[in-house]
Design a protein around this motif. Sequence first.
Motif, PDB file in Angstrom:
ATOM      1  N   GLU A  97      -5.730  18.427  -8.412  1.00  0.00           N
ATOM      2  CA  GLU A  97      -6.777  17.401  -8.424  1.00  0.00           C
ATOM      3  C   GLU A  97      -6.228  16.018  -8.736  1.00  0.00           C
ATOM      4  O   GLU A  97      -6.655  15.027  -8.142  1.00  0.00           O
ATOM      5  CB  GLU A  97      -7.850  17.748  -9.466  1.00  0.00           C
ATOM      6  N   ASP A  98      -5.298  15.933  -9.683  1.00  0.00           N
ATOM      7  CA  ASP A  98      -4.784  14.626 -10.100  1.00  0.00           C
ATOM      8  C   ASP A  98      -3.887  13.965  -9.062  1.00  0.00           C
ATOM      9  O   ASP A  98      -3.528  12.805  -9.204  1.00  0.00           O
ATOM     10  CB  ASP A  98      -4.029  14.752 -11.424  1.00  0.00           C
ATOM     11  N   PHE A  99      -3.510  14.692  -8.022  1.00  0.00           N
ATOM     12  CA  PHE A  99      -2.709  14.113  -6.954  1.00  0.00           C
ATOM     13  C   PHE A  99      -3.588  13.395  -5.931  1.00  0.00           C
ATOM     14  O   PHE A  99      -3.088  12.684  -5.071  1.00  0.00           O
ATOM     15  CB  PHE A  99      -1.889  15.197  -6.242  1.00  0.00           C
ATOM     16  N   MET A 100      -4.893  13.619  -6.014  1.00  0.00           N
ATOM     17  CA  MET A 100      -5.817  13.042  -5.039  1.00  0.00           C
ATOM     18  C   MET A 100      -6.147  11.606  -5.401  1.00  0.00           C
ATOM     19  O   MET A 100      -6.272  11.263  -6.568  1.00  0.00           O
ATOM     20  CB  MET A 100      -7.112  13.865  -4.979  1.00  0.00           C
ATOM     21  N   ASP A 101      -6.288  10.770  -4.378  1.00  0.00           N
ATOM     22  CA  ASP A 101      -6.698   9.385  -4.553  1.00  0.00           C
ATOM     23  C   ASP A 101      -7.991   9.183  -3.773  1.00  0.00           C
ATOM     24  O   ASP A 101      -7.975   9.197  -2.540  1.00  0.00           O
ATOM     25  CB  ASP A 101      -5.610   8.448  -4.027  1.00  0.00           C
ATOM     26  N   PRO A 102      -9.121   9.028  -4.460  1.00  0.00           N
ATOM     27  CA  PRO A 102     -10.405   8.913  -3.754  1.00  0.00           C
ATOM     28  C   PRO A 102     -10.496   7.685  -2.853  1.00  0.00           C
ATOM     29  O   PRO A 102     -11.320   7.640  -1.949  1.00  0.00           O
ATOM     30  CB  PRO A 102     -11.428   8.849  -4.880  1.00  0.00           C
ATOM     31  N   ASN A 103      -9.645   6.713  -3.065  1.00  0.00           N
ATOM     32  CA  ASN A 103      -9.683   5.486  -2.260  1.00  0.00           C
ATOM     33  C   ASN A 103      -8.755   5.532  -1.057  1.00  0.00           C
ATOM     34  O   ASN A 103      -8.679   4.572  -0.300  1.00  0.00           O
ATOM     35  CB  ASN A 103      -9.330   4.276  -3.135  1.00  0.00           C
ATOM     36  N   PHE A 104      -8.021   6.631  -0.887  1.00  0.00           N
ATOM     37  CA  PHE A 104      -7.071   6.733   0.214  1.00  0.00           C
ATOM     38  C   PHE A 104      -7.802   6.791   1.543  1.00  0.00           C
ATOM     39  O   PHE A 104      -8.778   7.503   1.696  1.00  0.00           O
ATOM     40  CB  PHE A 104      -6.194   7.974   0.071  1.00  0.00           C
ATOM     41  N   SER A 105      -7.309   6.035   2.495  1.00  0.00           N
ATOM     42  CA  SER A 105      -7.875   6.069   3.841  1.00  0.00           C
ATOM     43  C   SER A 105      -6.772   5.708   4.833  1.00  0.00           C
ATOM     44  O   SER A 105      -6.108   4.688   4.685  1.00  0.00           O
ATOM     45  CB  SER A 105      -9.031   5.071   3.955  1.00  0.00           C
TER      46      SER A 105
END
Length: 139
Positions: A97-105
């Motif tokens: 989970e901590d590897f995820m970036d919610p702002n990544f696009s």
Amino acid sequence: MCKALIFGCVAAVILMSAAYGAPLNWTQKAARLEASIADLGLLKDFDNVSGDSLLSEDSFECNHTTLACFLKELEVLKLDLEEDKQRPVINIQKNLEDFMDPNFSNPTCKKCEANEKKKFPEFHQEMTRFLQSMQKEIV
């Protein structure tokens, strides 16, 4: 008065770190990847997994998107497993989970639904390779 203000600021920083999580250092990331790979190894011999998993052929080009797709497929896998066999999947999800970036696009990366469907053994193998490649990048 000044001490109260300083204490308030320190408390706010501590609460924000607890709420949002402090960023992981490379040692913590490596440990979480290692634990995820070990938990994934526990799933290797599951033969009662139904359905296909979506997996990109170019899974190493868009790491963040690929990780998001793997996590979505793990959620589906968890539903296919009996409750007593779900623990490794839950552990992997928590570790990654901590590897995820919610702002990544990145518009050049495929959406999960556009990826090829594969049986669980291929999914397992590709996810293991993907996590190992992430591990090499960190070290």
